[in-house]
Design an enzyme around this catalytic site. Structure first.
Site, PDB file in Angstrom:
ATOM      1  N   CYS A   1       0.810  -1.224   0.000  1.00  0.00           N
ATOM      2  CA  CYS A   1       0.000   0.000   0.000  1.00  0.00           C
ATOM      3  C   CYS A   1       0.840   1.270   0.000  1.00  0.00           C
ATOM      4  CB  CYS A   1      -0.944   0.002   1.207  1.00  0.00           C
ATOM      5  SG  CYS A   1      -2.067  -1.415   1.248  1.00  0.00           S
TER       6      CYS A   1
ATOM      7  N   HIS B   1      -3.091   7.154   2.430  1.00  0.00           N
ATOM      8  CA  HIS B   1      -3.570   5.879   1.897  1.00  0.00           C
ATOM      9  C   HIS B   1      -4.972   5.618   2.423  1.00  0.00           C
ATOM     10  CE1 HIS B   1      -4.116   1.744   1.013  1.00  0.00           C
ATOM     11  NE2 HIS B   1      -3.833   1.311   2.215  1.00  0.00           N
TER      12      HIS B   1
ATOM     13  N   ASN C   1     -10.193  -0.032  -0.038  1.00  0.00           N
ATOM     14  CA  ASN C   1      -8.733  -0.013   0.011  1.00  0.00           C
ATOM     15  C   ASN C   1      -8.201  -0.572  -1.305  1.00  0.00           C
ATOM     16  OD1 ASN C   1      -6.012  -0.482   0.439  1.00  0.00           O
ATOM     17  ND2 ASN C   1      -6.255  -1.319   2.486  1.00  0.00           N
TER      18      ASN C   1
END
Length: 325
Positions: free
Chosen positions: A115, A252, A282
């Site tokens: 990520c 993020h 996500n």
């Protein structure tokens, strides 16, 4: 003192055709819209279908970024793709994006920092540009995480989505002050001792299979809020800035509670936080460029705004970059 800065001159994004709401997931997973929204802030996500891969999404996002910048394939010297879900073990997604766009010069490679990959990509491209090695770089974050999820694990499969985002960075002269446009500073960290908290239980060099994502959610939450703010503090210290100076904080997009808790800890006004996790879920390395493109296209991010990007990924990997838009 004159310096070379990496200035964002274009953004782009791409999402799969299929939108999946929380309510739709309840038909196949033991969960509820209320449970997902309360714990994560996610209301929907996009999932890749037949013919949609990490590279096809990456190509679409990169083309949109090039169009936004008013540039063509002949103008790009470097293609970086941050991804944990490549189409193939090799070749890299970056080379597939390069070929798909018709870029015939320069070089391309993937970055694997989960990520945090897009922040790693921005920092890496900035180093190539600052050194004079390249003039323009495409930095892409692209993922199809739906293909490494265990769809019987309700604690993880509801969290992720697929998509891609991209930016074009261009070398421009600056005066070496915080008023310069471009990447002002970037800070990266990793700590491999935390593997078991967030990982995929397969791979070509171990099981010979793709494997599935495994996560200790409470431990990831604790680490994300408690430890990774060091890179943001380092960015502030390196530039003599503070949370008050930020125009936008683009973290993020993993979990709304993590984002808000981190902002509160750093003293960043929640009104400065760009949130897209409700729309995209996500999307790992794609989440920050997707959020940047959304916030620029809707008029929030404007020229000369001071923007902080930040992410944590499995490994753990984490990083932050401060950008004068």
């Amino acid at each position: 003192m004159a310096v070379t800065r990496s200035v964002v001159v274009g953004t782009g994004s791409a999402l799969p055709a299929r939108l999946v709401t929380n309510d739709e997931l309840t038909k196949t997973v033991d969960t509820s819209d209320e449970w997902i929204v309360q714990r994560t802030g996610i209301r929907q996500r996009y999932l890749a279908g037949a013919g949609e891969t990490t590279s096809t999404l990456g190509i679409a996002a990169a083309k949109a970024a090039l169009d936004d910048a008013g540039l063509g394939p002949e103008d790009i010297d470097l293609v970086l793709c941050a991804t944990s879900t490549p189409d193939h073990t090799f070749p890299s997604v970056a080379t597939q994006i390069q070929a798909g766009l018709g870029i015939r010069s320069g070089f391309a490679f993937d970055i694997q920092a989960v990520c945090a990959g897009f922040v790693y990509g921005v920092s890496t491209a900035d180093k190539f540009i600052a050194s004079g090695s390249v003039r323009r770089a495409l930095v892409v974050g692209a993922e199809t995480f739906s293909r490494i999820l265990d769809w019987e694990d309700r604690t993880t499969c509801v969290l992720f989505g697929d998509g891609a985002g991209a930016i074009v960075l261009e070398a421009q002269d600056g005066e070496g002050t915080n008023e310069d446009r471009g990447v002002l500073t970037s800070h990266l960290r990793s700590d491999g001792r935390h593997r078991e908290k967030l990982y995929v239980d397969g791979g070509p060099g171990s099981t010979g299979t793709t494997g599935h994502l495994r996560m200790e959610g409470k431990e990831v939450f604790r680490f994300a809020v408690g430890s990774v703010t060091d890179v943001i503090a380092d960015a502030f210290a390196a530039t003599g800035t503070s949370a008050d100076d930020l125009t936008w904080f683009v973290p993020h997009q993993a979990n709304r509670r993590i984002i808000e808790a981190s902002a509160d800890k750093l003293g960043i006004d929640r009104g400065k936080v760009v949130l897209t996790v409700d729309r995209h879920g996500n999307t790992s390395a794609a989440s920050i460029p997707l959020a940047l493109d959304a916030a620029r296209k809707d008029g929030r991010i404007k020229r000369r705004d001071l923007v902080m990007i930040e992410a944590i990924g499995g490994g753990f990997t984490w990083g932050a970059a401060l950008i004068r838009w």
